[in-house]
Design a protein around this motif. Structure first.
Motif, PDB file in Angstrom:
ATOM      1  N   ARG A 236       0.891  -1.048  -0.118  1.00 47.96           N
ATOM      2  CA  ARG A 236      -0.034   0.038  -0.112  1.00 47.96           C
ATOM      3  C   ARG A 236       1.012   1.384   0.175  1.00 47.96           C
ATOM      4  N   LEU A 237       0.365   1.925  -0.846  1.00 50.31           N
ATOM      5  CA  LEU A 237       1.482   3.091  -1.404  1.00 50.31           C
ATOM      6  C   LEU A 237       0.632   4.806  -0.542  1.00 50.31           C
ATOM      7  N   VAL A 238       1.424   5.164   0.596  1.00 56.86           N
ATOM      8  CA  VAL A 238       1.489   6.293   1.309  1.00 56.86           C
ATOM      9  C   VAL A 238       1.743   7.743   0.599  1.00 56.86           C
ATOM     10  N   VAL A 239       1.717   8.786  -0.154  1.00 60.10           N
ATOM     11  CA  VAL A 239       1.918   9.812  -0.356  1.00 60.10           C
ATOM     12  C   VAL A 239       2.166  10.686   1.027  1.00 60.10           C
ATOM     13  N   ASP A 240       2.817  10.597   1.237  1.00 63.43           N
ATOM     14  CA  ASP A 240       2.781  11.760   2.407  1.00 63.43           C
ATOM     15  C   ASP A 240       4.562  11.921   3.154  1.00 63.43           C
ATOM     16  N   THR A 241       4.255  12.480   4.209  1.00 67.45           N
ATOM     17  CA  THR A 241       6.181  12.913   4.864  1.00 67.45           C
ATOM     18  C   THR A 241       6.287  12.274   6.498  1.00 67.45           C
ATOM     19  N   ALA A 242       6.835  11.275   6.682  1.00 71.81           N
ATOM     20  CA  ALA A 242       7.286  11.297   7.901  1.00 71.81           C
ATOM     21  C   ALA A 242       7.155  12.506   8.363  1.00 71.81           C
ATOM     22  N   THR A 243       7.262  13.338   9.774  1.00 68.88           N
ATOM     23  CA  THR A 243       7.525  14.334  10.381  1.00 68.88           C
ATOM     24  C   THR A 243       7.637  13.597  11.979  1.00 68.88           C
ATOM     25  N   ARG A 244       7.774  12.167  12.453  1.00 63.31           N
ATOM     26  CA  ARG A 244       7.843  12.010  13.417  1.00 63.31           C
ATOM     27  C   ARG A 244       7.915  10.298  13.736  1.00 63.31           C
ATOM     28  N   ILE A 245       8.749   9.287  14.442  1.00 68.28           N
ATOM     29  CA  ILE A 245       8.658   8.455  15.051  1.00 68.28           C
ATOM     30  C   ILE A 245       8.729   8.092  15.973  1.00 68.28           C
ATOM     31  N   ASP A 246       6.926   7.771  15.935  1.00 64.53           N
ATOM     32  CA  ASP A 246       7.284   7.245  18.257  1.00 64.53           C
ATOM     33  C   ASP A 246       7.382   5.829  18.755  1.00 64.53           C
ATOM     34  N   PRO A 247       9.118   5.522  18.807  1.00 59.72           N
ATOM     35  CA  PRO A 247       9.206   3.870  19.103  1.00 59.72           C
ATOM     36  C   PRO A 247       8.097   3.223  20.383  1.00 59.72           C
ATOM     37  N   ALA A 248       7.374   4.461  21.545  1.00 52.66           N
ATOM     38  CA  ALA A 248       6.977   3.483  22.545  1.00 52.66           C
ATOM     39  C   ALA A 248       5.525   3.268  21.762  1.00 52.66           C
ATOM     40  N   ARG A 249       5.319   3.971  20.966  1.00 52.88           N
ATOM     41  CA  ARG A 249       3.035   3.804  21.014  1.00 52.88           C
ATOM     42  C   ARG A 249       4.088   2.895  18.832  1.00 52.88           C
ATOM     43  N   ARG A 250       4.805   3.282  18.797  1.00 52.64           N
ATOM     44  CA  ARG A 250       5.365   2.302  17.709  1.00 52.64           C
ATOM     45  C   ARG A 250       4.174   2.529  16.429  1.00 52.64           C
ATOM     46  N   ALA A 251       4.580   4.304  16.561  1.00 52.53           N
ATOM     47  CA  ALA A 251       3.652   5.211  15.329  1.00 52.53           C
ATOM     48  C   ALA A 251       4.290   6.168  14.632  1.00 52.53           C
ATOM     49  N   VAL A 252       3.985   6.333  13.577  1.00 52.81           N
ATOM     50  CA  VAL A 252       4.783   7.162  12.474  1.00 52.81           C
ATOM     51  C   VAL A 252       3.973   8.834  12.389  1.00 52.81           C
ATOM     52  N   THR A 253       4.365   9.846  12.753  1.00 52.00           N
ATOM     53  CA  THR A 253       3.032  10.877  12.832  1.00 52.00           C
ATOM     54  C   THR A 253       3.287  11.170  10.658  1.00 52.00           C
ATOM     55  N   LEU A 254       2.497  11.780  10.312  1.00 49.28           N
ATOM     56  CA  LEU A 254       2.575  12.571   8.996  1.00 49.28           C
ATOM     57  C   LEU A 254       2.496  13.531   8.760  1.00 49.28           C
ATOM     58  N   ALA A 255       3.335  14.335   7.795  1.00 48.12           N
ATOM     59  CA  ALA A 255       3.046  16.249   7.502  1.00 48.12           C
ATOM     60  C   ALA A 255       0.862  16.495   7.289  1.00 48.12           C
ATOM     61  N   SER A 256       0.179  15.337   6.959  1.00 49.42           N
ATOM     62  CA  SER A 256      -0.836  15.139   6.654  1.00 49.42           C
ATOM     63  C   SER A 256      -1.752  15.376   8.338  1.00 49.42           C
ATOM     64  N   GLY A 257      -0.761  15.249   9.210  1.00 48.48           N
ATOM     65  CA  GLY A 257      -1.426  14.647  10.523  1.00 48.48           C
ATOM     66  C   GLY A 257      -2.325  13.445  11.047  1.00 48.48           C
ATOM     67  N   GLU A 258      -1.742  12.441   9.499  1.00 49.05           N
ATOM     68  CA  GLU A 258      -2.325  11.368  10.163  1.00 49.05           C
ATOM     69  C   GLU A 258      -0.992  10.711  10.756  1.00 49.05           C
ATOM     70  N   GLY A 259      -1.573   9.642  11.175  1.00 58.12           N
ATOM     71  CA  GLY A 259       0.059   8.283  11.895  1.00 58.12           C
ATOM     72  C   GLY A 259      -1.007   7.052  11.422  1.00 58.12           C
ATOM     73  N   VAL A 260       0.315   6.412  11.652  1.00 57.81           N
ATOM     74  CA  VAL A 260       0.518   4.960  10.682  1.00 57.81           C
ATOM     75  C   VAL A 260       1.036   3.979  11.774  1.00 57.81           C
ATOM     76  N   ALA A 261       0.629   2.988  12.150  1.00 55.77           N
ATOM     77  CA  ALA A 261       0.751   2.183  13.511  1.00 55.77           C
ATOM     78  C   ALA A 261       1.463   1.296  13.046  1.00 55.77           C
ATOM     79  N   TYR A 262       2.606   0.535  13.048  1.00 54.01           N
ATOM     80  CA  TYR A 262       3.029  -0.863  12.956  1.00 54.01           C
ATOM     81  C   TYR A 262       4.097  -1.534  14.221  1.00 54.01           C
ATOM     82  N   ASP A 263       4.215  -3.182  13.819  1.00 56.26           N
ATOM     83  CA  ASP A 263       4.552  -3.451  14.351  1.00 56.26           C
ATOM     84  C   ASP A 263       5.929  -3.662  13.774  1.00 56.26           C
ATOM     85  N   TYR A 264       7.065  -3.693  13.114  1.00 62.20           N
ATOM     86  CA  TYR A 264       8.002  -3.046  12.203  1.00 62.20           C
ATOM     87  C   TYR A 264       7.969  -2.301  11.142  1.00 62.20           C
ATOM     88  N   LEU A 265       9.078  -1.415  11.688  1.00 58.37           N
ATOM     89  CA  LEU A 265       9.572  -0.228  10.982  1.00 58.37           C
ATOM     90  C   LEU A 265      11.142  -0.349  10.135  1.00 58.37           C
TER      91      LEU A 265
END
Length: 395
Positions: A69-98
């Protein structure tokens, strides 16, 4: 039934696409690729974009596995504790592995006027902007290329072949990676195209103005278009996210490419610094590193011990216009040899290498796990041991 594993890959370059495609080997893995552009940038063709002979992009639908799945956006921050990536659009993407595969870009020049008046070429947007500037400039306008690594040489050659009056300012030696024999080959090819090469002491750039370049030896070169290819930098996302990095900002990992801070974060490509001993920034290392990063994630999902990296180099291939190139051979540890290939044969090798690189990504998308690499670095363990031996004395 086993739970689905979410893997997010940040960066859609050579390393990121290879990793994303390879991760689809398992049906229970969902792969999301985050990239700021909707098209893949064939970065080693950017000099051709500048010269007007290629657009340097490929549709992601041609090279990505269908399950990515391609998400056209820019990662602005990684939160290792929550295992989530914040995107420039304000959306968040959760992960098990990054998979951290952001690649590299232009390094900020520390020369007066360079930021204002010189044009970098390390990204698609920079190359397109430069192409527009060149199209608007008179055909007789003097062009200066600063930096004589592979990018500088290839850009200078493309523009000279287009009929431009080009001066290549080395700031040292021409092609610093090259063996002297390979360097002479490149110099001959540039001379045939009419490129003026300035190398040796005193030719470092000390200032850039709107219409000139000043050198350390006091000379001032007229330059209507100044192109900056000296040095690369990496995004600061890892550092901003509180992850350990080297002095350049590359994510520090162990030899499996796993972050030294978090076993759920793996790095690949130009933004990775395994054991603080990163490989040369290049697509030549990015592609196998992307594959290895994917294998590390898959091993961890399978609760297996990930392998350590074992890859090396064959050398460097530098295009000098459309009809010539120099292929510099090297040992697996990236130590150059005295042997090289030049001229039209090398140009054919260069052209094929550019085509094959995309084909490898496409093939991996169609048959995940099919990509292999044969070049190894037998001396890496020795260098790592030497670093460890020196560490106590450095404290």
């Amino acid at each position: 039934m086993a739970e689905n594993t979410e893997v997010v890959v940040i960066g859609g370059g050579y390393a990121g696409v290879m990793a994303a495609n390879r991760l689809t080997r398992r049906d229970d893995v969902t792969v999301t690729l985050v990239n700021p552009r909707p098209s893949f940038v064939h970065r080693i063709r950017l000099h051709q974009l500048v010269g007007g002979s290629h657009d340097a992009i490929v549709d992601y639908r041609e090279i990505l596995a269908e399950r990515v799945r391609l998400v056209v956006d820019t990662a602005t921050r990684i939160d290792p504790a929550r295992r989530a990536v914040t995107l420039a659009s304000g959306e968040g993407v959760a992960y098990d592995y990054l998979v951290y595969a952001l690649g590299s870009g232009s390094a900020g020049p520390r020369v007066s006027g360079a930021t204002e008046f010189a044009y970098p070429v390390a990204t698609l947007e920079e190359a397109r902007r430069l192409r527009s500037v060149l199209e608007a400039a008179p055909a007789t306008a003097p062009v200066t290329v600063v930096g004589a690594g592979a990018t500088g040489i290839e850009v200078a050659a493309e523009l000279a072949e287009e009929g431009r009056a080009v001066t290549l300012v080395c700031g040292g030696v021409l092609g610093p990676y090259l063996h002297p024999r390979g360097r002479r080959s490149v110099a001959r090819q540039l001379a045939r195209l009419g490129v003026t090469v300035l190398d040796g002491p005193g030719v470092e750039v000390t200032a850039v103005t709107r219409d000139a370049v000043r050198l350390g030896d006091g000379r001032e070169l007229p330059s209507e278009v100044t192109i900056w290819t000296a040095g690369f930098g990496v995004p600061d996302l890892a550092a901003r996210s509180g992850l350990s990095t080297d002095a350049m900002g590359r994510l520090l990992t162990d030899e499996t490419l796993t972050s030294v801070d978090d076993a759920h974060i793996v790095a690949a490509g130009d933004s990775a610094a395994p054991s603080g001993l990163p490989l040369r920034m290049s697509c030549q290392s990015a592609t196998p590193l992307g594959a290895h990063a994917a294998d590390t994630v898959l091993d961890r999902i399978a609760e297996a011990e990930p392998a350590t990296i074992d890859l090396g180099f064959f050398g460097q291939c530098i295009g000098v216009g459309s009809r010539a190139a120099t292929v510099q051979l090297a040992a697996g540890d990236d130590t150059v040899k005295g042997f090289y290939l030049g001229g039209r044969i090398a140009a054919k090798i260069k052209a094929r290498a550019m085509r094959d690189l995309v084909h490898r990504l496409t093939d991996e998308g169609r048959e995940p796990g099919s990509y292999t690499w044969k070049f190894k670095d037998a001396k890496r363990r020795e260098r790592l041991q030497a670093m460890r031996d020196e560490a106590p004395a450095a404290r």
